[in-house]
Design a protein around this motif. Structure first.
Motif, PDB file in Angstrom:
ATOM      1  N   ALA A   1       0.830  -1.205   0.000  1.00  0.00           N
ATOM      2  CA  ALA A   1       0.000   0.000   0.000  1.00  0.00           C
ATOM      3  C   ALA A   1       0.865   1.256   0.000  1.00  0.00           C
ATOM      4  CB  ALA A   1      -0.938   0.000   1.206  1.00  0.00           C
ATOM      5  N   GLY A   2       1.992   1.210   0.725  1.00  0.00           N
ATOM      6  CA  GLY A   2       2.888   2.362   0.755  1.00  0.00           C
ATOM      7  C   GLY A   2       3.481   2.664  -0.605  1.00  0.00           C
ATOM      8  N   ALA A   3       3.855   1.623  -1.340  1.00  0.00           N
ATOM      9  CA  ALA A   3       4.383   1.813  -2.689  1.00  0.00           C
ATOM     10  C   ALA A   3       3.321   2.414  -3.600  1.00  0.00           C
ATOM     11  CB  ALA A   3       4.884   0.493  -3.255  1.00  0.00           C
ATOM     12  N   GLY A   4       2.075   1.991  -3.403  1.00  0.00           N
ATOM     13  CA  GLY A   4       0.981   2.576  -4.177  1.00  0.00           C
ATOM     14  C   GLY A   4       0.792   4.050  -3.874  1.00  0.00           C
ATOM     15  N   ARG A   5       0.891   4.394  -2.590  1.00  0.00           N
ATOM     16  CA  ARG A   5       0.762   5.813  -2.216  1.00  0.00           C
ATOM     17  C   ARG A   5       1.898   6.642  -2.791  1.00  0.00           C
ATOM     18  NH1 ARG A   5      -0.855   3.372   2.710  1.00  0.00           N
ATOM     19  NH2 ARG A   5       1.250   3.624   3.584  1.00  0.00           N
ATOM     20  N   LEU A   6       3.087   6.053  -2.874  1.00  0.00           N
ATOM     21  CA  LEU A   6       4.225   6.765  -3.451  1.00  0.00           C
ATOM     22  C   LEU A   6       3.953   7.148  -4.900  1.00  0.00           C
ATOM     23  CD1 LEU A   6       7.174   7.721  -3.648  1.00  0.00           C
ATOM     24  CD2 LEU A   6       7.822   5.331  -4.045  1.00  0.00           C
ATOM     25  N   ILE A   7       3.491   6.207  -5.689  1.00  0.00           N
ATOM     26  CA  ILE A   7       3.176   6.508  -7.088  1.00  0.00           C
ATOM     27  C   ILE A   7       2.016   7.500  -7.168  1.00  0.00           C
ATOM     28  CG2 ILE A   7       2.460   5.518  -9.287  1.00  0.00           C
ATOM     29  CD1 ILE A   7       5.352   4.824  -8.264  1.00  0.00           C
ATOM     30  N   ASP A   8       1.037   7.340  -6.304  1.00  0.00           N
ATOM     31  CA  ASP A   8      -0.093   8.279  -6.280  1.00  0.00           C
ATOM     32  C   ASP A   8       0.352   9.694  -5.930  1.00  0.00           C
ATOM     33  OD1 ASP A   8      -1.881   6.305  -6.974  1.00  0.00           O
ATOM     34  OD2 ASP A   8      -2.581   5.933  -4.917  1.00  0.00           O
ATOM     35  N   THR A   9       1.398   9.824  -5.132  1.00  0.00           N
ATOM     36  CA  THR A   9       1.916  11.147  -4.790  1.00  0.00           C
ATOM     37  C   THR A   9       2.381  11.888  -6.032  1.00  0.00           C
ATOM     38  OG1 THR A   9       2.598  10.460  -2.571  1.00  0.00           O
ATOM     39  CG2 THR A   9       3.683  12.403  -3.490  1.00  0.00           C
ATOM     40  N   ALA A  10       3.094  11.180  -6.906  1.00  0.00           N
ATOM     41  CA  ALA A  10       3.538  11.808  -8.154  1.00  0.00           C
ATOM     42  C   ALA A  10       2.347  12.250  -8.993  1.00  0.00           C
ATOM     43  CB  ALA A  10       4.406  10.839  -8.948  1.00  0.00           C
ATOM     44  N   LEU A  11       1.340  11.391  -9.084  1.00  0.00           N
ATOM     45  CA  LEU A  11       0.180  11.700  -9.921  1.00  0.00           C
ATOM     46  C   LEU A  11      -0.643  12.842  -9.339  1.00  0.00           C
ATOM     47  CD1 LEU A  11      -0.947   8.053 -10.778  1.00  0.00           C
ATOM     48  CD2 LEU A  11       0.606   9.555 -12.042  1.00  0.00           C
ATOM     49  N   SER A  12      -0.824  12.852  -8.029  1.00  0.00           N
ATOM     50  CA  SER A  12      -1.658  13.890  -7.413  1.00  0.00           C
ATOM     51  C   SER A  12      -0.940  15.233  -7.344  1.00  0.00           C
ATOM     52  CB  SER A  12      -2.092  13.459  -6.012  1.00  0.00           C
ATOM     53  OG  SER A  12      -0.970  13.284  -5.161  1.00  0.00           O
ATOM     54  N   GLU A  13       0.382  15.220  -7.122  1.00  0.00           N
ATOM     55  CA  GLU A  13       1.133  16.466  -6.978  1.00  0.00           C
ATOM     56  C   GLU A  13       1.535  17.075  -8.319  1.00  0.00           C
ATOM     57  OE1 GLU A  13       1.914  18.237  -4.278  1.00  0.00           O
ATOM     58  OE2 GLU A  13       0.857  16.877  -2.927  1.00  0.00           O
ATOM     59  N   PHE A  14       1.875  16.216  -9.289  1.00  0.00           N
ATOM     60  CA  PHE A  14       2.434  16.718 -10.545  1.00  0.00           C
ATOM     61  C   PHE A  14       1.668  16.273 -11.778  1.00  0.00           C
ATOM     62  CE2 PHE A  14       6.311  16.318  -7.742  1.00  0.00           C
ATOM     63  CZ  PHE A  14       6.399  17.683  -7.464  1.00  0.00           C
ATOM     64  N   GLY A  15       0.648  15.439 -11.611  1.00  0.00           N
ATOM     65  CA  GLY A  15      -0.247  15.106 -12.709  1.00  0.00           C
ATOM     66  C   GLY A  15       0.180  13.973 -13.615  1.00  0.00           C
ATOM     67  N   SER A  16       1.373  13.427 -13.409  1.00  0.00           N
ATOM     68  CA  SER A  16       1.833  12.333 -14.258  1.00  0.00           C
ATOM     69  C   SER A  16       3.031  11.667 -13.591  1.00  0.00           C
ATOM     70  CB  SER A  16       2.213  12.836 -15.655  1.00  0.00           C
ATOM     71  OG  SER A  16       3.319  13.724 -15.585  1.00  0.00           O
ATOM     72  N   LEU A  17       3.582  10.669 -14.270  1.00  0.00           N
ATOM     73  CA  LEU A  17       4.811  10.019 -13.825  1.00  0.00           C
ATOM     74  C   LEU A  17       5.571   9.575 -15.067  1.00  0.00           C
ATOM     75  CD1 LEU A  17       6.680   8.786 -11.652  1.00  0.00           C
ATOM     76  CD2 LEU A  17       5.294   6.705 -11.788  1.00  0.00           C
ATOM     77  N   ASP A  18       6.850   9.912 -15.144  1.00  0.00           N
ATOM     78  CA  ASP A  18       7.679   9.538 -16.287  1.00  0.00           C
ATOM     79  C   ASP A  18       8.842   8.626 -15.925  1.00  0.00           C
ATOM     80  OD1 ASP A  18       6.450  11.367 -18.396  1.00  0.00           O
ATOM     81  OD2 ASP A  18       6.993  12.820 -16.839  1.00  0.00           O
ATOM     82  N   VAL A  19       9.352   8.758 -14.700  1.00  0.00           N
ATOM     83  CA  VAL A  19      10.562   8.034 -14.323  1.00  0.00           C
ATOM     84  C   VAL A  19      10.434   7.525 -12.892  1.00  0.00           C
ATOM     85  CG1 VAL A  19      13.077   8.134 -14.102  1.00  0.00           C
ATOM     86  CG2 VAL A  19      11.918   9.611 -15.771  1.00  0.00           C
ATOM     87  N   LEU A  20      10.793   6.259 -12.700  1.00  0.00           N
ATOM     88  CA  LEU A  20      10.914   5.684 -11.360  1.00  0.00           C
ATOM     89  C   LEU A  20      12.348   5.232 -11.177  1.00  0.00           C
ATOM     90  CD1 LEU A  20       9.934   4.419  -8.672  1.00  0.00           C
ATOM     91  CD2 LEU A  20       9.301   2.374 -10.003  1.00  0.00           C
ATOM     92  N   VAL A  21      13.020   5.782 -10.170  1.00  0.00           N
ATOM     93  CA  VAL A  21      14.369   5.351  -9.816  1.00  0.00           C
ATOM     94  C   VAL A  21      14.284   4.611  -8.486  1.00  0.00           C
ATOM     95  CG1 VAL A  21      16.730   6.047  -9.303  1.00  0.00           C
ATOM     96  CG2 VAL A  21      15.398   7.327 -10.998  1.00  0.00           C
ATOM     97  N   ASN A  22      14.473   3.300  -8.539  1.00  0.00           N
ATOM     98  CA  ASN A  22      14.465   2.477  -7.332  1.00  0.00           C
ATOM     99  C   ASN A  22      15.864   2.445  -6.743  1.00  0.00           C
ATOM    100  OD1 ASN A  22      11.739   1.496  -7.107  1.00  0.00           O
ATOM    101  ND2 ASN A  22      12.119   0.249  -8.926  1.00  0.00           N
ATOM    102  N   ASN A  23      16.005   3.017  -5.555  1.00  0.00           N
ATOM    103  CA  ASN A  23      17.332   3.176  -4.959  1.00  0.00           C
ATOM    104  C   ASN A  23      17.367   2.779  -3.483  1.00  0.00           C
ATOM    105  OD1 ASN A  23      20.127   4.633  -4.729  1.00  0.00           O
ATOM    106  ND2 ASN A  23      18.842   5.660  -3.206  1.00  0.00           N
TER     107      ASN A  23
END
Length: 302
Positions: free
Chosen positions: A78-100
């Motif tokens: 669920a936390g990983a889902g919220r992380l991706i949702d943060t990008a979508l809700s704050e900036f409207g899209s997602l282009d890059v995921l860097v797993n570090n």
């Protein structure tokens, strides 16, 4: 700077310190909007704090960039889902995921406890898969809706995962798994417009200061080959639209050196034409090993 990633939205996990922090700042410097994810734990995964992620956000904002902090556990579904949702809700899209993101619990295998194995496998391997899975769900939906996708995933393996590392069996196994995950994801996600690559970096961080103490000191002057910032240019380029033709690769990067790792591949073989007798196998194996390449030594082996 060249605005190489202008307008792109980037999530970087484990971005509160070290290499992840360098990635977040480098993407922001090239025009990206950045979600800075970090739970703010100690090197062994204890004592979470929101401070490191927010500190990096403050740095980005101070230089005129756009960023938001996220403190979700990337290995929690669920936390990983919220992380991706943060990008979508704050900036409207997602282009890059860097797993570090990751931490260490080093110990020789004969002394390694079950919880030390589980914790490291969880944060590194599941902590790569869970954000990746939520991100690709978004990109696949975009692709199916007829919207163009030009997305990137950059995973973080390690020399320990490619060659092994004495005293780091849990970490080496997780990082080897990440390399394998990268190859599969690159193949499966290509039709959606998503490339997937990995890096195996070497730099001065909290996680490496004990293993490579003799190499960790910054020079008094000149080029600092162990600075975390040396890793980020490759990652930023892999996150850009310029890297569309590159996928399914693992890059080694240290100082000013970028290399392509060449992993497991079919080597010499011999066909008996029928089932082998156990007593005949030894001679065949000796001939195979005589013609095969010598393995790269495990880090720390004597």
């Amino acid at each position: 700077m060249t605005d190489l990633c202008k307008g792109r939205v980037v999530v970087v996990t484990g971005a509160g310190r070290g290499i992840g922090r360098a990635h977040a700042l480098a993407f922001a410097a090239e025009g990206a909007s950045v979600v800075v994810n970090d739970v703010g734990v100690a090197i062994d995964g204890s004592n979470a704090s929101a401070g490191p992620a927010q500190d990096v956000v403050d740095e980005i904002v101070a230089m005129g960039g756009r960023a938001v902090a996220n403190t979700d556990d990337v290995a929690d579904w669920a936390g990983a889902g919220r992380l991706i949702d943060t990008a979508l809700s704050e900036f409207g899209s997602l282009d890059v995921l860097v797993n570090n993101a990751g931490f260490l619990r080093d110990r020789m295998l004969a002394n390694l406890a079950e919880d030390e194995w589980d914790a490291v496998i969880r944060v590194h391997l599941k902590g790569h898969f869970a954000p990746l899975r939520h991100a690709v769900a978004y990109w696949r939906a975009e692709h199916k809706a007829g919207r163009a996708v030009n997305a990137r995933i950059v995973n973080t393996s390690s020399g320990a995962g490619l060659q092994g590392s004495v005293g780091q069996g849990n970490y080496a196994a997780a990082k080897a798994g990440i390399a394998g995950l990268t190859l599969v994801a690159a193949s499966e996600f290509a039709s959606y417009g998503v490339t997937v690559n990995a890096i195996a970096p070497a730099a001065r961080t909290r996680m490496t200061e004990n293993a490579f103490a003799e190499d960790m000191a910054a020079p008094a002057d000149g080029f600092d080959a162990m600075a975390p910032e040396n890793i980020s240019p490759l990652v930023v380029w892999l996150g850009s639209t310029q890297s569309a033709a590159v996928t399914g690769r693992v890059f080694e990067v240290e100082g000013g050196v970028i290399g392509v790792a060449q992993g497991w591949r079919h080597g010499p073989s011999v066909d008996n034409g029928s089932r082998w007798e156990p007593s005949h196998v030894g001679a065949a194996v000796e001939k195979l090993l005589a013609s095969a390449e010598t393995p790269v030594p495990v880090y720390g082996a004597r």
